[in-house]
Scaffold this motif. Structure first.
Motif, PDB file in Angstrom:
ATOM      1  N   GLY A  47      27.492  50.922  32.487  1.00  0.00           N
ATOM      2  CA  GLY A  47      28.881  51.350  32.487  1.00  0.00           C
ATOM      3  C   GLY A  47      29.330  51.963  33.795  1.00  0.00           C
ATOM      4  N   PRO A  48      30.640  52.006  34.016  1.00  0.00           N
ATOM      5  CA  PRO A  48      31.162  52.490  35.291  1.00  0.00           C
ATOM      6  C   PRO A  48      30.900  53.964  35.559  1.00  0.00           C
ATOM      7  N   ALA A  49      30.879  54.791  34.522  1.00  0.00           N
ATOM      8  CA  ALA A  49      30.643  56.225  34.734  1.00  0.00           C
ATOM      9  C   ALA A  49      29.218  56.465  35.207  1.00  0.00           C
ATOM     10  N   ALA A  50      28.246  55.850  34.535  1.00  0.00           N
ATOM     11  CA  ALA A  50      26.844  56.003  34.949  1.00  0.00           C
ATOM     12  C   ALA A  50      26.635  55.449  36.347  1.00  0.00           C
ATOM     13  N   VAL A 135      32.875  32.498  45.027  1.00  0.00           N
ATOM     14  CA  VAL A 135      33.584  33.700  45.472  1.00  0.00           C
ATOM     15  C   VAL A 135      34.847  33.900  44.641  1.00  0.00           C
ATOM     16  N   GLY A 136      35.033  35.111  44.154  1.00  0.00           N
ATOM     17  CA  GLY A 136      36.232  35.457  43.396  1.00  0.00           C
ATOM     18  C   GLY A 136      36.163  36.903  42.960  1.00  0.00           C
ATOM     19  N   GLU A 137      37.090  37.302  42.126  1.00  0.00           N
ATOM     20  CA  GLU A 137      37.093  38.670  41.628  1.00  0.00           C
ATOM     21  C   GLU A 137      36.020  38.846  40.557  1.00  0.00           C
ATOM     22  N   VAL A 138      35.399  40.019  40.570  1.00  0.00           N
ATOM     23  CA  VAL A 138      34.507  40.419  39.483  1.00  0.00           C
ATOM     24  C   VAL A 138      35.152  41.610  38.792  1.00  0.00           C
ATOM     25  N   LEU A 139      35.369  41.478  37.497  1.00  0.00           N
ATOM     26  CA  LEU A 139      36.018  42.523  36.720  1.00  0.00           C
ATOM     27  C   LEU A 139      34.992  43.524  36.218  1.00  0.00           C
ATOM     28  N   THR A 140      35.377  44.793  36.216  1.00  0.00           N
ATOM     29  CA  THR A 140      34.576  45.847  35.589  1.00  0.00           C
ATOM     30  C   THR A 140      35.257  46.246  34.294  1.00  0.00           C
ATOM     31  N   VAL A 141      34.506  46.218  33.204  1.00  0.00           N
ATOM     32  CA  VAL A 141      35.038  46.609  31.898  1.00  0.00           C
ATOM     33  C   VAL A 141      34.118  47.650  31.279  1.00  0.00           C
ATOM     34  N   SER A 142      34.694  48.494  30.446  1.00  0.00           N
ATOM     35  CA  SER A 142      33.893  49.463  29.704  1.00  0.00           C
ATOM     36  C   SER A 142      33.445  48.909  28.357  1.00  0.00           C
ATOM     37  N   THR A 143      34.134  47.895  27.875  1.00  0.00           N
ATOM     38  CA  THR A 143      33.762  47.203  26.642  1.00  0.00           C
ATOM     39  C   THR A 143      33.650  45.723  26.954  1.00  0.00           C
ATOM     40  N   VAL A 144      32.480  45.154  26.720  1.00  0.00           N
ATOM     41  CA  VAL A 144      32.266  43.742  27.021  1.00  0.00           C
ATOM     42  C   VAL A 144      33.141  42.873  26.115  1.00  0.00           C
ATOM     43  N   THR A 145      33.702  41.836  26.679  1.00  0.00           N
ATOM     44  CA  THR A 145      34.561  40.930  25.933  1.00  0.00           C
ATOM     45  C   THR A 145      33.770  40.205  24.846  1.00  0.00           C
ATOM     46  N   ARG A 160      42.066  34.962  39.216  1.00  0.00           N
ATOM     47  CA  ARG A 160      41.000  34.679  40.165  1.00  0.00           C
ATOM     48  C   ARG A 160      39.640  35.234  39.720  1.00  0.00           C
ATOM     49  N   ALA A 161      39.602  35.819  38.542  1.00  0.00           N
ATOM     50  CA  ALA A 161      38.346  36.408  38.072  1.00  0.00           C
ATOM     51  C   ALA A 161      37.328  35.326  37.743  1.00  0.00           C
ATOM     52  N   LEU A 162      36.084  35.542  38.200  1.00  0.00           N
ATOM     53  CA  LEU A 162      34.983  34.642  37.890  1.00  0.00           C
ATOM     54  C   LEU A 162      33.984  35.252  36.914  1.00  0.00           C
ATOM     55  N   ALA A 163      33.910  36.586  36.866  1.00  0.00           N
ATOM     56  CA  ALA A 163      32.888  37.230  36.037  1.00  0.00           C
ATOM     57  C   ALA A 163      33.364  38.607  35.604  1.00  0.00           C
ATOM     58  N   GLU A 164      32.747  39.104  34.545  1.00  0.00           N
ATOM     59  CA  GLU A 164      32.952  40.489  34.133  1.00  0.00           C
ATOM     60  C   GLU A 164      31.595  41.156  33.985  1.00  0.00           C
ATOM     61  N   ALA A 165      31.542  42.421  34.402  1.00  0.00           N
ATOM     62  CA  ALA A 165      30.354  43.251  34.256  1.00  0.00           C
ATOM     63  C   ALA A 165      30.840  44.674  33.978  1.00  0.00           C
ATOM     64  N   MET A 166      29.937  45.648  34.074  1.00  0.00           N
ATOM     65  CA  MET A 166      30.302  46.991  33.635  1.00  0.00           C
ATOM     66  C   MET A 166      30.106  48.080  34.680  1.00  0.00           C
ATOM     67  N   GLU A 167      29.614  47.737  35.862  1.00  0.00           N
ATOM     68  CA  GLU A 167      29.262  48.810  36.803  1.00  0.00           C
ATOM     69  C   GLU A 167      29.914  48.722  38.180  1.00  0.00           C
ATOM     70  N   GLY A 168      30.443  47.570  38.561  1.00  0.00           N
ATOM     71  CA  GLY A 168      30.876  47.373  39.941  1.00  0.00           C
ATOM     72  C   GLY A 168      31.909  48.363  40.429  1.00  0.00           C
ATOM     73  N   PHE A 169      32.928  48.619  39.617  1.00  0.00           N
ATOM     74  CA  PHE A 169      33.997  49.506  40.069  1.00  0.00           C
ATOM     75  C   PHE A 169      33.496  50.931  40.241  1.00  0.00           C
ATOM     76  N   GLY A 170      32.640  51.393  39.337  1.00  0.00           N
ATOM     77  CA  GLY A 170      32.084  52.733  39.485  1.00  0.00           C
ATOM     78  C   GLY A 170      31.258  52.865  40.750  1.00  0.00           C
ATOM     79  N   THR A 171      30.469  51.838  41.047  1.00  0.00           N
ATOM     80  CA  THR A 171      29.659  51.843  42.266  1.00  0.00           C
ATOM     81  C   THR A 171      30.554  51.852  43.499  1.00  0.00           C
ATOM     82  N   ALA A 172      31.589  51.004  43.492  1.00  0.00           N
ATOM     83  CA  ALA A 172      32.491  50.924  44.639  1.00  0.00           C
ATOM     84  C   ALA A 172      33.283  52.212  44.838  1.00  0.00           C
ATOM     85  N   GLU A 173      33.672  52.854  43.742  1.00  0.00           N
ATOM     86  CA  GLU A 173      34.392  54.135  43.844  1.00  0.00           C
ATOM     87  C   GLU A 173      33.527  55.183  44.530  1.00  0.00           C
TER      88      GLU A 173
END
Length: 226
Positions: A47-50, A135-145, A160-173
């Protein structure tokens, strides 16, 4: 929580920090990097918080110059099939916002902050060129689709999204707070949509992740691109 080096040498921390969610992903990354790479590989949790907390602690304790979020992910078919690799050109928080009578509004629309971290184009090109990822956007979600309806809604908001995961945005922040560039590299283990565990290919995705990190150029080359 500690950052595990990929070698046993003492001295200053590595220039590259790779942040994953779980140990199986960390092991795949370490195998790909090989002994003596000197990279820091952190299994920060799900998850993004962790991810944000773990990344921030690691960056405060070590000397890092580049951060990569990595691991397995859901892919948006048909652009990101099972076993393929995705390199983010932007890391996007897809469910950070509010439901309104007119639909979902992200925090940027609400005037409260940012939901998007662009990845330096040179870094994107270097990663994609090395591993062959799309190459494209990777979405960060707190609840998997887990439904076709939500998958469709995400694609509508993020074409433009190609994938979803749960940690990228938290890491980038966390990386941004330290003035560091961050990228994201994902291996697709399942399709974004109805939850069907029988169709998941986690082993194949971990093998693809290992191959991707084995193909990465040396850190000095990556640093030239950020």
């Amino acid at each position: 929580m500690t950052v595990e080096r990929t070698d046993e040498q003492s001295g200053p921390a590595a220039g590259l920090l790779v942040v994953v969610a779980v140990e199986a992903e960390a092991e795949a990354v370490r195998r790909g990097l090989g002994p003596g790479s000197g990279a820091g590989v952190l299994a920060a949790g799900v998850g993004p918080a962790a991810a944000a907390a773990g990344t921030a602690v690691a960056l405060a304790r070590g000397r890092y110059r580049l951060v990569l979020s990595a691991g397995i992910a859901g892919g948006f078919a048909p652009a990101a099939p099972l076993g393929s690799l995705v390199v983010a050109d932007a890391v996007v928080a897809a469910d950070l916002g509010a439901e309104t009578p007119d639909g979902f509004a992200d925090v940027t629309e609400l005037g409260f902050g940012a939901v998007r971290h662009p990845v330096p184009p040179g870094l994107v090109a270097a990663l994609a060129g090395a591993c062959g990822g799309a190459v494209g956007e990777v979405l960060t979600v707190s609840t998997v689709t887990g439904s076709a309806e939500r998958a469709g809604a995400l694609r509508k908001r993020h074409p433009r999204a190609l994938a979803e995961a749960m940690e990228g945005f938290g890491t980038a922040e966390a990386a941004a707070r330290f003035g560091l560039a961050a990228g994201e590299l994902r291996a697709v283990s399942n399709a974004v949509g109805p939850r069907d565990r029988a169709s998941w290919r986690i082993g194949e995705a971990l093998a693809a992740l290992e191959r991707a990190f084995a193909a990465l150029p040396p850190l000095p080359h990556l640093l030239k691109e950020v």
